[in-house]
Design an enzyme around this catalytic site. Structure first.
Site, PDB file in Angstrom:
ATOM      1  N   LYS A  33       5.413 -24.710   3.177  1.00 59.57           N
ATOM      2  CA  LYS A  33       5.599 -23.611   4.137  1.00 59.57           C
ATOM      3  C   LYS A  33       6.506 -24.035   5.294  1.00 59.57           C
ATOM      4  O   LYS A  33       7.406 -23.300   5.673  1.00 59.57           O
ATOM      5  CB  LYS A  33       4.246 -23.146   4.705  1.00 59.57           C
ATOM      6  CG  LYS A  33       3.282 -22.614   3.668  1.00 59.57           C
ATOM      7  CD  LYS A  33       2.008 -22.072   4.315  1.00 59.57           C
ATOM      8  CE  LYS A  33       1.195 -23.120   5.050  1.00 59.57           C
ATOM      9  NZ  LYS A  33       0.601 -24.167   4.192  1.00 59.57           N
TER      10      LYS A  33
ATOM     11  N   ARG B  17      -5.229 -17.975   8.684  1.00 59.74           N
ATOM     12  CA  ARG B  17      -5.840 -18.872   7.702  1.00 59.74           C
ATOM     13  C   ARG B  17      -7.181 -18.334   7.218  1.00 59.74           C
ATOM     14  O   ARG B  17      -7.768 -18.898   6.300  1.00 59.74           O
ATOM     15  CB  ARG B  17      -6.135 -20.233   8.343  1.00 59.74           C
ATOM     16  CG  ARG B  17      -4.989 -21.222   8.475  1.00 59.74           C
ATOM     17  CD  ARG B  17      -4.819 -22.057   7.260  1.00 59.74           C
ATOM     18  NE  ARG B  17      -4.623 -23.494   7.357  1.00 59.74           N
ATOM     19  CZ  ARG B  17      -3.600 -24.140   7.886  1.00 59.74           C
ATOM     20  NH1 ARG B  17      -2.673 -23.510   8.536  1.00 59.74           N
ATOM     21  NH2 ARG B  17      -3.506 -25.438   7.771  1.00 59.74           N
TER      22      ARG B  17
ATOM     23  N   ARG C 124       4.964 -37.080   2.382  1.00 62.68           N
ATOM     24  CA  ARG C 124       5.347 -36.239   3.532  1.00 62.68           C
ATOM     25  C   ARG C 124       5.410 -37.065   4.825  1.00 62.68           C
ATOM     26  O   ARG C 124       4.556 -37.896   5.089  1.00 62.68           O
ATOM     27  CB  ARG C 124       4.343 -35.101   3.724  1.00 62.68           C
ATOM     28  CG  ARG C 124       4.636 -34.333   5.007  1.00 62.68           C
ATOM     29  CD  ARG C 124       4.201 -32.931   4.961  1.00 62.68           C
ATOM     30  NE  ARG C 124       2.767 -32.778   5.144  1.00 62.68           N
ATOM     31  CZ  ARG C 124       2.197 -31.579   5.206  1.00 62.68           C
ATOM     32  NH1 ARG C 124       2.916 -30.491   5.081  1.00 62.68           N
ATOM     33  NH2 ARG C 124       0.902 -31.488   5.350  1.00 62.68           N
TER      34      ARG C 124
ATOM     35  N   ARG D   7       1.211 -37.838   8.777  1.00 64.25           N
ATOM     36  CA  ARG D   7       0.140 -37.131   9.477  1.00 64.25           C
ATOM     37  C   ARG D   7      -1.209 -37.753   9.127  1.00 64.25           C
ATOM     38  O   ARG D   7      -1.468 -38.068   7.978  1.00 64.25           O
ATOM     39  CB  ARG D   7       0.158 -35.652   9.070  1.00 64.25           C
ATOM     40  CG  ARG D   7       1.135 -34.840   9.894  1.00 64.25           C
ATOM     41  CD  ARG D   7       1.338 -33.476   9.338  1.00 64.25           C
ATOM     42  NE  ARG D   7       0.090 -32.758   9.049  1.00 64.25           N
ATOM     43  CZ  ARG D   7       0.044 -31.482   8.692  1.00 64.25           C
ATOM     44  NH1 ARG D   7       1.159 -30.796   8.571  1.00 64.25           N
ATOM     45  NH2 ARG D   7      -1.101 -30.896   8.434  1.00 64.25           N
TER      46      ARG D   7
ATOM     47  N   ARG E 222      -8.878 -30.225   2.730  1.00 56.65           N
ATOM     48  CA  ARG E 222      -8.051 -29.106   3.187  1.00 56.65           C
ATOM     49  C   ARG E 222      -7.783 -28.124   2.044  1.00 56.65           C
ATOM     50  O   ARG E 222      -7.716 -26.917   2.266  1.00 56.65           O
ATOM     51  CB  ARG E 222      -6.738 -29.643   3.779  1.00 56.65           C
ATOM     52  CG  ARG E 222      -6.986 -30.374   5.100  1.00 56.65           C
ATOM     53  CD  ARG E 222      -5.813 -31.226   5.508  1.00 56.65           C
ATOM     54  NE  ARG E 222      -4.629 -30.438   5.760  1.00 56.65           N
ATOM     55  CZ  ARG E 222      -3.389 -30.916   5.681  1.00 56.65           C
ATOM     56  NH1 ARG E 222      -3.179 -32.169   5.343  1.00 56.65           N
ATOM     57  NH2 ARG E 222      -2.381 -30.141   5.948  1.00 56.65           N
TER      58      ARG E 222
END
Ligand code: AMP
Length: 210
Positions: free
Chosen positions: A13, A88, A123, A156, A167
């Site tokens: 996203k 969300r 990432r 992260r 998550r």
């Protein structure tokens, strides 16, 4: 154009929002980035959010709605915006509607949990401006350095495999029902994740009629 990008954590996203905001000339509003900046700056919102984020849980809806209603009222949002990572939950979607914040399109990026688990290990994000990279798919020009602001690229905390699993569970339980919510309103456009970032962007622009 007022757009929501839906999708699991790691669906891309943020990366797609970066591309679309240039293409459509509207800002991206990422609650994840806003919250990470708040934590870094030690603000009251950041202090409230940190424990939830570290565990891969959702930050309470009232905090999120406060952030969004303030942000969309800013001058640069007058021609539209892209919401990345918000709403969300159904409660957040209803609260946005109640606040008069409505959308033209909701794009859902479809991708399997297996691909996401593989992808998240690569990432990296800029600790200064929040820009997102991937060691293989979207590498920075200079290793470890943000192309946009020269900030340091870091992993992260919530991209650790166990937290990613948590998550994903939260996504399927709390966020995925938003697809039916926006489908009922005739706004949902589903896009399959493509082999490259560019192909996924093209697929998104296509469903938006661009
Ligand atoms: P993201 O960068 O979108 O993956 O968000 C990282 C974390 O920030 C999430 O796991 C949540 O803890 C929190 N967060 C971001 N956006 C929201 C939201 N709309 N509602 C609740 N929590 C959020």
């Amino acid at each position: 154009m007022k757009l929501i990008l839906l999708g699991a954590p790691g669906a891309g996203k943020g990366t797609q929002a970066d591309i679309l905001c240039k293409e459509l000339d509207i800002p991206t509003i990422s609650t994840g980035n806003i919250l990470r900046a708040a934590i870094k700056n030690g603000t009251p919102t950041g202090m409230k959010a940190k424990a939830f984020m570290d565990e891969g849980k959702l930050v309470p809806d009232d905090v999120i709605i406060g952030i969004i209603t303030e942000r969309v009222a800013e001058e640069d949002c007058k021609n539209g915006y892209i919401l990345d990572g918000v709403p969300r939950t159904i409660a957040q979607a209803e609260a946005l509607e109640k606040a008069g914040i409505v959308f033209d399109d909701v794009v859902s990026i479809e991708i399997s949990d297996e691909v996401i688990m593989e992808r998240m290990s690569g990432r990296r994000v800029c600790e200064h401006c929040g820009a997102s990279y991937h060691l293989v798919a979207v590498p920075p020009k200079q290793e470890g350095i943000c192309d946009k602001c020269g900030g340091k690229l870091v992993q992260r905390r919530d991209d650790a495999p166990e937290t990613v699993k948590a998550r994903l569970e939260v996504y399927h339980k709390e966020t995925e029902p938003l697809k039916a919510f926006y489908a009922q309103r005739g706004l949902l456009r589903s896009v399959e994740n493509q082999p490259t970032v560019e192909e996924t962007s093209q697929a998104i622009l296509h469903v938006l009629g661009r």
